[in-house]
Design a protein around this motif. Sequence first.
Motif, PDB file in Angstrom:
ATOM      1  N   ALA A   1       0.909  -1.221   0.084  1.00  0.00           N
ATOM      2  CA  ALA A   1       0.041  -0.006  -0.086  1.00  0.00           C
ATOM      3  C   ALA A   1       0.977   1.126  -0.031  1.00  0.00           C
ATOM      4  O   ALA A   1       1.910   1.360   0.846  1.00  0.00           O
ATOM      5  N   VAL A   2       0.560   2.445  -0.644  1.00  0.00           N
ATOM      6  CA  VAL A   2       1.326   3.595  -0.757  1.00  0.00           C
ATOM      7  C   VAL A   2       0.321   4.769  -0.588  1.00  0.00           C
ATOM      8  O   VAL A   2      -1.061   4.562  -1.158  1.00  0.00           O
ATOM      9  N   SER A   3       0.864   5.835  -0.235  1.00  0.00           N
ATOM     10  CA  SER A   3      -0.022   7.149   0.094  1.00  0.00           C
ATOM     11  C   SER A   3       1.003   8.194  -0.234  1.00  0.00           C
ATOM     12  O   SER A   3       1.995   8.078  -0.195  1.00  0.00           O
ATOM     13  N   PRO A   4       0.370   9.369  -0.312  1.00  0.00           N
ATOM     14  CA  PRO A   4       1.266  10.511  -0.467  1.00  0.00           C
ATOM     15  C   PRO A   4       2.123  10.919   0.719  1.00  0.00           C
ATOM     16  O   PRO A   4       3.015  11.688   0.727  1.00  0.00           O
ATOM     17  N   ASP A   5       2.019  10.117   1.986  1.00  0.00           N
ATOM     18  CA  ASP A   5       2.699  10.120   3.022  1.00  0.00           C
ATOM     19  C   ASP A   5       4.307   9.449   2.840  1.00  0.00           C
ATOM     20  O   ASP A   5       5.095   9.713   3.742  1.00  0.00           O
ATOM     21  N   THR A   6       4.463   8.911   1.730  1.00  0.00           N
ATOM     22  CA  THR A   6       5.685   7.715   1.573  1.00  0.00           C
ATOM     23  C   THR A   6       6.072   8.043   0.011  1.00  0.00           C
ATOM     24  O   THR A   6       5.205   8.166  -0.712  1.00  0.00           O
ATOM     25  N   LEU A   7       7.422   7.919  -0.193  1.00  0.00           N
ATOM     26  CA  LEU A   7       7.816   7.624  -1.620  1.00  0.00           C
ATOM     27  C   LEU A   7       7.065   6.261  -1.970  1.00  0.00           C
ATOM     28  O   LEU A   7       6.858   5.317  -1.485  1.00  0.00           O
TER      29      LEU A   7
END
Length: 288
Positions: A88-94
């Motif tokens: 899972a990815v989000s704008p909180d992480t690269l």
Amino acid sequence: MHPKDESLSATIAHGQQLLMSAGIENPRRESRLLLAHALGLPALGPVGCGTVDQAVRERFDAMLRRRMAHEPFAYITGSQGFWTLDLAVSPDTLIPRADSETVIEALLTLRPERGRALRLLDLGTGTGCLLLAALSEFPCAVGLGIDRSEAACRMAAANAVRNGLAGRAMMLCGEWLEAVRLGEADRFDVVISNPPYIPVQDIAGLMPEVSGHEPRLALDGGPDGLRSYRIILAALREALAPGGLALLEIGQGQDMAVSALAGASGLRLASLRADLGGVVRVVCLEAA
């Protein structure tokens, strides 16, 4: 306005035209992938004579608008593959990138015994991609991921659960090695890190998907791109067990500078590893 029902091929062509007008590379491929996501499918097969209903078209159009604004594809779909993992990815992480897999390849080359009970440390863990990929290859290993972003730590912990690795991975919010107090028995066999390494003045010139959407905290390497390496290397020797290994991802052209900083900190350069594009991507260091 769309017709009530639209064919899959017409919907793909509609998305392709809009993405092309926004300067998106591979617009047909991205249109197909976004439509598959709108349909709840991992991919589209031959489109044949299938149709798209109004609810799917609305989801698809909403995703097209985001992609036309150069929001990264992975943020729109909420996931990204890395190594053998689904993260899972989000704008909180690269967003994990294939170049970073060079770190895992280097680890497997330098520590080929997969059954070793290694203690792993990942500095600036982000999504947890490096730590979790390493743990997936070393079934007897345990690991700690550190990130100064609480949101990133939550994401990394969720990815550990998502990939069945939560029992061997712990995430801690803190500032590099200041987050842990180590005695000799607590030192790590392997330290991995992909720290921020973009010179701050270069960030604005990156592709808009990166400069406009990925977290600046995870990009900004200071005036020369080396700020994080100076901090990490100043404390790294004390964090490594005797004979321990450190693998640091670097930006293009930073290998000599980071190697020199490591040597001044009492660490031995074991090797340099290039990515598939031939760019030196990982500095491999060993403790005395």
